[in-house]
Structures are given as structure tokens and as C-alpha cells.
Design an enzyme around this catalytic site. Structure first.
Site, mmCIF file in Angstrom:
data_model
loop_
_atom_site.group_PDB
_atom_site.id
_atom_site.type_symbol
_atom_site.label_atom_id
_atom_site.label_comp_id
_atom_site.label_asym_id
_atom_site.label_seq_id
_atom_site.Cartn_x
_atom_site.Cartn_y
_atom_site.Cartn_z
ATOM 1 N N GLY A 9 0.828 -1.197 0.000
ATOM 2 C CA GLY A 9 0.000 0.000 0.000
ATOM 3 C C GLY A 9 0.860 1.243 0.000
ATOM 4 O O GLY A 9 2.079 1.183 0.140
ATOM 5 N N ALA A 10 0.221 2.370 -0.174
ATOM 6 C CA ALA A 10 0.908 3.661 -0.156
ATOM 7 C C ALA A 10 -0.059 4.699 0.382
ATOM 8 O O ALA A 10 -1.274 4.575 0.237
ATOM 9 C CB ALA A 10 1.377 4.051 -1.548
ATOM 10 N N MET A 21 2.196 9.099 4.223
ATOM 11 C CA MET A 21 3.490 9.103 4.897
ATOM 12 C C MET A 21 4.542 8.257 4.199
ATOM 13 O O MET A 21 5.739 8.464 4.400
ATOM 14 C CB MET A 21 3.320 8.611 6.326
ATOM 15 C CG MET A 21 4.516 8.882 7.199
ATOM 16 S SD MET A 21 4.113 8.485 8.911
ATOM 17 C CE MET A 21 5.708 8.830 9.646
ATOM 18 N N GLY A 22 4.128 7.326 3.385
ATOM 19 C CA GLY A 22 5.114 6.491 2.716
ATOM 20 C C GLY A 22 4.482 5.282 2.061
ATOM 21 O O GLY A 22 3.267 5.195 1.907
ATOM 22 N N LYS A 48 7.551 -0.282 6.289
ATOM 23 C CA LYS A 48 7.044 1.030 5.889
ATOM 24 C C LYS A 48 8.231 1.949 5.622
ATOM 25 O O LYS A 48 9.042 2.198 6.515
ATOM 26 C CB LYS A 48 6.145 1.632 6.970
ATOM 27 C CG LYS A 48 5.704 3.061 6.666
ATOM 28 C CD LYS A 48 4.612 3.545 7.608
ATOM 29 C CE LYS A 48 3.280 2.921 7.255
ATOM 30 N NZ LYS A 48 2.164 3.485 8.045
ATOM 31 N N ASP A 102 -4.020 7.199 17.411
ATOM 32 C CA ASP A 102 -4.829 6.964 16.213
ATOM 33 C C ASP A 102 -5.345 5.532 16.175
ATOM 34 O O ASP A 102 -5.247 4.842 15.165
ATOM 35 C CB ASP A 102 -4.029 7.274 14.951
ATOM 36 C CG ASP A 102 -4.938 7.435 13.730
ATOM 37 O OD1 ASP A 102 -6.052 7.982 13.888
ATOM 38 O OD2 ASP A 102 -4.547 7.008 12.633
#
Length: 558
Positions: free
Chosen positions: A31-32, A35-36, A52, A146
Site C-alpha cells: 500500500g501507499a 506518509m510512505g 514502511k 490513532d
């Protein structure tokens, strides 16, 4: 009805992707996000992991990198049965990265969206598991910040809480610089929405929202625009009409407006036990409903390494059904496709509206971070402002675009900037001390000795923070060395320069009036704190009081 395509997407590496970070060869892209990018890899012994890799524009920011270094080190101290452990990291390289264990199972967000709300027995085990995860996270002096359904994975042996290692580093980035917001509005606590200091109780509030989502299909303060959701969180009671009666005591306390009224994670576990049929919690392999358990067997990927170190040219596909399970695609940062409910146990769960909170928050970035209208701009101002959530109604309505409740910039002085970047001059042999009598440090705040310690900050936890949680109240720091002097020692600059009984946490119970603490910051400042007492039980806030004497640039920076 059930979807025929794979639940999670493992994309082949593209020409622009890295093929190796550190000692790890990258196999596929998971995934993207803001943040990166997140990649699939393996340890040298063949264990699958998720890595990540931070965006270059974040890595270029000195304040972000400093916090990322602290958070990565703290996250590696988290050891819990219900967390995805951080196993490796590189915080100093040109492209910093963080590696976590690869946990089989879909995210809670994907499972509920695909199959509908979970039954009570599953939700009780889910809530207790998340609470145990928070115990481990808080014990490492980390506030998750979060916790949300996309950061909870459902494995065959219980839930896993992820993405607890970089939330505070994300706060370093300025909204005006990057267009990035921090936090997911539907799961923010009232104090987070209002821009006040965050402590472990903020995670308990988020846990309550996650439990409401798991059992009803929507957070307790509803869906909709960020402005409307944040207003309801700060000013209105949660909607618990659809929540099973057995869960009401847990949610009513967890979603209390005042952090002091919320239960500790240990109390959450006890309340889950009390709400179960026999007063116990026993997690078995069939703790998940059959439709979700069936999904676990479809969460496979081909683990073949790309030939000659080049990216594969075809998408990775699931193995045949007769093969044994290997690893899951639901991962730290992996972005699941929009699922369709299938085989719900409550008949026809409510359809997710277009404004469902997860529709606009990609799971590939930092916790809760999204980039409105596209990717993060490559060029931005080098601003040392620190992003914290600001949530009064006027701010919610006046700011244009984005999540207006999330902007409150704390400006640093030139001395603060020098301390943060480690560019202090050579230490002075006999620096003159600065005295600050009766400095009051509230719960969830910190002191910065490069500036005026009489003004506690709530933007991060440097140089010295004060936190009260389920284990008690204590002062501590991520990168500051603390020494509690014994009664035979005289507090002085020389004593604090030579004392080496370093710790990063001192319990309030260890302090009595007159106790002295030597503080040696990473930037080279030394402070001598004399404990004067703490707030009374009847006080509306918790705080400790110190007399502080500060010698700036007294030793070489770390």
C-alpha cells in the site's frame, strides 16, 4: 453478496520502487499513503514482515526525523500478545523505514464493511484484546493517538493493534506545508479534537469508538463531515441506542468527555469479563464469526522472490485453495479495496454511506494521515511548527478545506530550533544558571529547557514529560537522561554532570518534598529539579510542581 476477487491487493513492484532496504529484499507493495509506502519482505530466516518506507519529503524534515527516531526506539520496547511488534528500523538513512511482524487477518474496518457488525461474544474478546494491547503500548510511554478499525487486525488467535510507533512523529509536519492531517476525526477524543494535551485516556476513548463501530457498523458519534463529527464528539452525547445492553457500561465510561472519568485498560478488561455470559473470557480458534474466519484462508500471497532482484512483472496471486495458509495481506498501511457486505449475521447490516470515514482516509500512510486532492507536494517550507489538533467550533467552521479542527501551530524560538537540531555550540565550562521557581507541569504536558520551562507544552514529550495512567503518575522522557539524587548528594551542576545512574522514568511515588532530579537533555542542557509537591485530589487537573535551575549548553549534545 460475496466478492470473487481477492480481499486484499498485493501489487508488483514498479520501476520507481526500491528493491531492498537494509538487509531486506522487497517482494511486493502492500500500500501507499500520505506518509510512505509499505512493502512485503522477509527476515533472513524466511519470516514475512511488513516494511514502511517514509517519504523523502518527511525524511528531509529534521523535526520529523528526530521524533521518528524516538518513536521507533520506544515502539521496539512494546511487547504484547495483541500488538504487531516492531522488529527493526533504520532512522538515520536517506530513506528511513520501520519493519513490523506480518499478522494474518483482515482489518476490523474491512471485516465489518464486508460482513456487517460483529456478535457480542466476538466484540468482548476484541475489546479485551485491544485493552491489553494498550497496556503494553502505554507501558512503553507511548500514546497511540490513532486507534481506529483500520489499525486493528483480526487474526485467528485474537486482534492485533498496529501503527503505534510513528503517530507522534507525524505531528511534526505542518498542515500548511503538506496538506496532511493527523488523526481520524471519528475516533478522536474530545481533548484531541480541542487541541489539549493527550494522555493514555485518549486511547481509551478511541477504543470505545472502535467497539461501537464493531457492534453497530458506525462510530458512536456518527459519520459525516469532519467538522460535524468533531462538533458532536466535543459537545454531544454518543448515540448508543443500537449497542447491546451488556456493552453500555463499558461504552458510557470509555466515551466520557472528561479523561479522568474513563476506565483504565485494565478496567476495560475487567468490564469485558463481567459482561460475558459466565464472567470469563476464553479465546478459542473460532472466536471470529464463520464468514470472517473463512476470509482468513483467502488471505494468502505467493511468497516467491522476484528473479534477479528485479520487480515481478505480473501481479502476485493467491495460492491454490489446497495449500496451507501462509501470510495475510491486511497489513500495516495496506489499503483494502472497498468491500461489499456478504453473509451478515445481523440481517442486512446498514449500508455504509458515501461519507463513511474510511472512504477518505487511506490506510497506507501514517496513522490517520491523508492528502487532500493528491500526493504530498515535493517542495514545502521548512517550518518547525508542530501540528496539534484544535477543535473549538469556531476553528472548525472558519478554516477552509481539509479538517479545520486540526490546525494549531506552536512556534519555537531560535534556541528551541537549535536544541532540536543538535546544533548547540561547545559547552561552557561555567555556564550561568537560570532559576524558575514553582514550575507547574500538568498531566500530559512536557518542559523544554532550551526555552522557558514555566510554559509547559503539549505538542510532544520532550525534554521532560509528566503522565498519569493506569500504572500511576511519573515523569520521564524519550531521549533525556534522568538521575534521582539520593539524600546524601548535593544538587549542583557538577553533581548533575558526573551522575550516571541514568533512567528515563521516575515514579511520583519515589518523590517526596525536596527530592532532586538531574536532567541532562540530548541538546546538552542540564536542569536540576527540586520536587515541591503535586496537585490535591480535589484539583480539576493533575500536576506536579518543581523548582527548576537550568544550565544551558553545559555538556556536549548527545
Amino acid at each position: 453478496m460475496s466478492r470473487s476477487e481477492p480481499l486484499e491487493v498485493f501489487e508488483p513492484l514498479e520501476s520507481s520502487d526500491l528493491v531492498r532496504v537494509g538487509a531486506y529484499e522487497l517482494v511486493a507493495r502492500l500500500g501507499a499513503g500520505g506518509m510512505g509506502k509499505v512493502y512485503l519482505s522477509h527476515t533472513p530466516a524466511g519470516r514475512p514482515i511488513a516494511i514502511k518506507v517514509i517519504r523523502p519529503e518527511f525524511a528531509d524534515d529534521p523535526e520529523f526525523r528526530r521524533r521518528f527516531r524516538q518513536e521507533a526506539a520506544a515502539a521496539q520496547r512494546v511487547h504484547g500478545l495483541f500488538t504487531a511488534p516492531v522488529i527493526d528500523s533504520d532512522t538515520e538513512g536517506a530513506e528511513p523505514w520501520l519493519a513490523t511482524a506480518f499478522v494474518p487477518g483482515p482489518t476490523l474496518a474491512s471485516a465489518v464493511a464486508r460482513h456487517g457488525p460483529l456478535p457480542l461474544s466476538t466484540v468482548l474478546l476484541l475489546a479485551a484484546g485491544m485493552a491489553e494491547a494498550l497496556q503494553a503500548i502505554h507501558a512503553a510511554s507511548i500514546v497511540h493517538r490513532d486507534l481506529k478499525p483500520s489499525n486493528v487486525l483480526l487474526a485467528s488467535d485474537g486482534p492485533r493493534v498496529i501503527d503505534f510507533g510513528i503517530a507522534r512523529a507525524a505531528d511534526a509536519m505542518s498542515l500548511t506545508d503538506t496538506g496532511v492531517t493527523v488523526g481520524t476525526p471519528a475516533y478522536m477524543s474530545p481533548e484531541q479534537a480541542a487541541g489539549r494535551g493527550l494522555g493514555p485516556a485518549a486511547d481509551v476513548f478511541a477504543l470505545g469508538q472502535v467497539v461501537a463501530y464493531a457492534t453497530t457498523g458506525t462510530p458512536a458519534h456518527g459519520d459525516g463531515s469532519s467538522h460535524a463529527v468533531l462538533y458532536r464528539i466535543v459537545h454531544e452525547d454518543p448515540d448508543l441506542d443500537a449497542v447491546p445492553e451488556a456493552l453500555l457500561p463499558l461504552l458510557q465510561r470509555s466515551l466520557a468527555k472528561d479523561p479522568r472519568d474513563r476506565p483504565s485498560p485494565a478496567e476495560v478488561v475487567a468490564m469485558c469479563r463481567a459482561a460475558s455470559q459466565d464472567g470469563t473470557l476464553r479465546r478459542s480458534e473460532d472466536w471470529l464469526p464463520h464468514p470472517i474466519a473463512g476470509d482468513l484462508t483467502r488471505h494468502h500471497v505467493t511468497l516467491a522472490q522476484p528473479a534477479s532482484g528485479h520487480p515481478p512483472t505480473a501481479p502476485l496471486s493467491p495460492p491454490p485453495a489446497h495449500q496451507s495458509p501462509t501470510v495475510s495481506a491486511a497489513r500495516l498501511g495496506a489499503t483494502p479495496p472497498s468491500p461489499t457486505p456478504a453473509n451478515p449475521w445481523p440481517p442486512q447490516p446498514p449500508a455504509q454511506p458515501a461519507s463513511h470515514p474510511h472512504a477518505n482516509y487511506p490506510h497506507g500512510g501514517a496513522p490517520g494521515m491523508t492528502v487532500p486532492g493528491g500526493t504530498v507536494p515535493a517542495q514545502r517550507r521548512r517550518n518547525k511548527g508542530v501540528l496539534v489538533a484544535a477543535g473549538v467550533v469556531g476553528a472548525l467552521l472558519l478554516a477552509a478545506g481539509g479538517c479545520a479542527a486540526l490546525l494549531n501551530t506552536v512556534n519555537h524560538t531560535a534556541a528551541d530550533k537549535g536544541a532540536a537540531s543538535g546544533r548547540d555550540s561547545s559547552p561552557a565550562k561555567h555556564p550561568k544558571p537560570a532559576s524558575y521557581p514553582r514550575v507547574q507541569l500538568p498531566d500530559g504536558y512536557h518542559l523544554e529547557f532550551a526555552g522557558d520551562p514555566r510554559q509547559p507544552k503539549d505538542s510532544n514529550y520532550d525534554d521532560l514529560y509528566y503522565i498519569c495512567d493506569f500504572s500511576g503518575c511519573y515523569v520521564g522522557s524519550y531521549d533525556t537522561k534522568l538521575v534521582l539524587l539520593n539524600t546524601t548528594q548535593h544538587g549542583s551542576l557538577n553533581t548533575c554532570r558526573t551522575a550516571t545512574r541514568y533512567t528515563n522514568r521516575i515514579g511520583q511515588k519515589q518523590l517526596s518534598r525536596g527530592s532532586q532530579i538531574c536532567v541532562r537533555t540530548a541538546a546538552g542542557h542540564i536542569a536540576l529539579l527540586t520536587y515541591e509537591g503535586a496537585s490535591a485530589d480535589a484539583s480539576p487537573s493533575r500536576y506536579v510542581t518543581f523548582d527548576a535551575k537550568v544550565w544551558r549548553n553545559a555538556v556536549n549534545p548527545n
